[in-house]
Write an enzyme that holds these catalytic residues in place. Sequence first.
Site, PDB file in Angstrom:
ATOM      1  N   CYS A 136       0.851  -1.180   0.000  1.00  0.00           N
ATOM      2  CA  CYS A 136       0.000   0.000   0.000  1.00  0.00           C
ATOM      3  C   CYS A 136       0.889   1.232   0.000  1.00  0.00           C
ATOM      4  O   CYS A 136       1.863   1.287   0.750  1.00  0.00           O
ATOM      5  CB  CYS A 136      -0.902  -0.011   1.238  1.00  0.00           C
ATOM      6  SG  CYS A 136      -2.025   1.394   1.346  1.00  0.00           S
ATOM      7  N   GLU A 157      -8.580  -0.994  -2.922  1.00  0.00           N
ATOM      8  CA  GLU A 157      -8.952   0.420  -3.026  1.00  0.00           C
ATOM      9  C   GLU A 157     -10.396   0.654  -2.536  1.00  0.00           C
ATOM     10  O   GLU A 157     -10.678   1.660  -1.890  1.00  0.00           O
ATOM     11  CB  GLU A 157      -8.780   0.929  -4.459  1.00  0.00           C
ATOM     12  CG  GLU A 157      -7.382   0.800  -5.019  1.00  0.00           C
ATOM     13  CD  GLU A 157      -6.281   1.326  -4.108  1.00  0.00           C
ATOM     14  OE1 GLU A 157      -6.512   2.312  -3.378  1.00  0.00           O
ATOM     15  OE2 GLU A 157      -5.172   0.764  -4.129  1.00  0.00           O
TER      16      GLU A 157
END
Length: 169
Positions: free
Chosen positions: A91, A134
């Site tokens: 991430c 996401e």
Amino acid sequence: MILIKSPNKFLNKVVKPFDFASMDAKQLSGEMCQLMMAKNGLGLAANQVGVDAQIFVMRPVEHVEVTKPFAVINPVILEVSDEITAGKEGCLSHVGLILNIKRPNKLLVQFLDIDAKECILELSGIDARCFLHEYDHLQGIEFTERTSKLKLTMAKKKQIKLLQGLING
């Protein structure tokens, strides 16, 4: 546009639906894509750049028809496959942290594009994984919440070693 790093409360915020009347989808998604590409990411959610709206951008890897980065606005997951696979995820808001996360292999999703046109897309493999990662951001869920405390602790130790190696050269 600045990337928000963890820990930051905005990463745990459930963001509001995107409002085309008050926001410029083309400009915002363009800036988000530039940042995502500059950081060599596969996806970037609004929470990660301090925007309170349901929008993320992603760069497909396996999709045959969709090959360029695109924006996903006000997404809805219509179907998920029963087949679940564990895979490595990182991430941009957690530099150097890699976790093994279990996610469905295939998805059927619905969302709006930057022109407010409804899109339905089938995603699989890494593209499905990216979409879900996401999508989680928009729900205020970080990928660190999708693993056990023990595995997270072990991964954070590896992250520290990696970052120290980068600093020490």
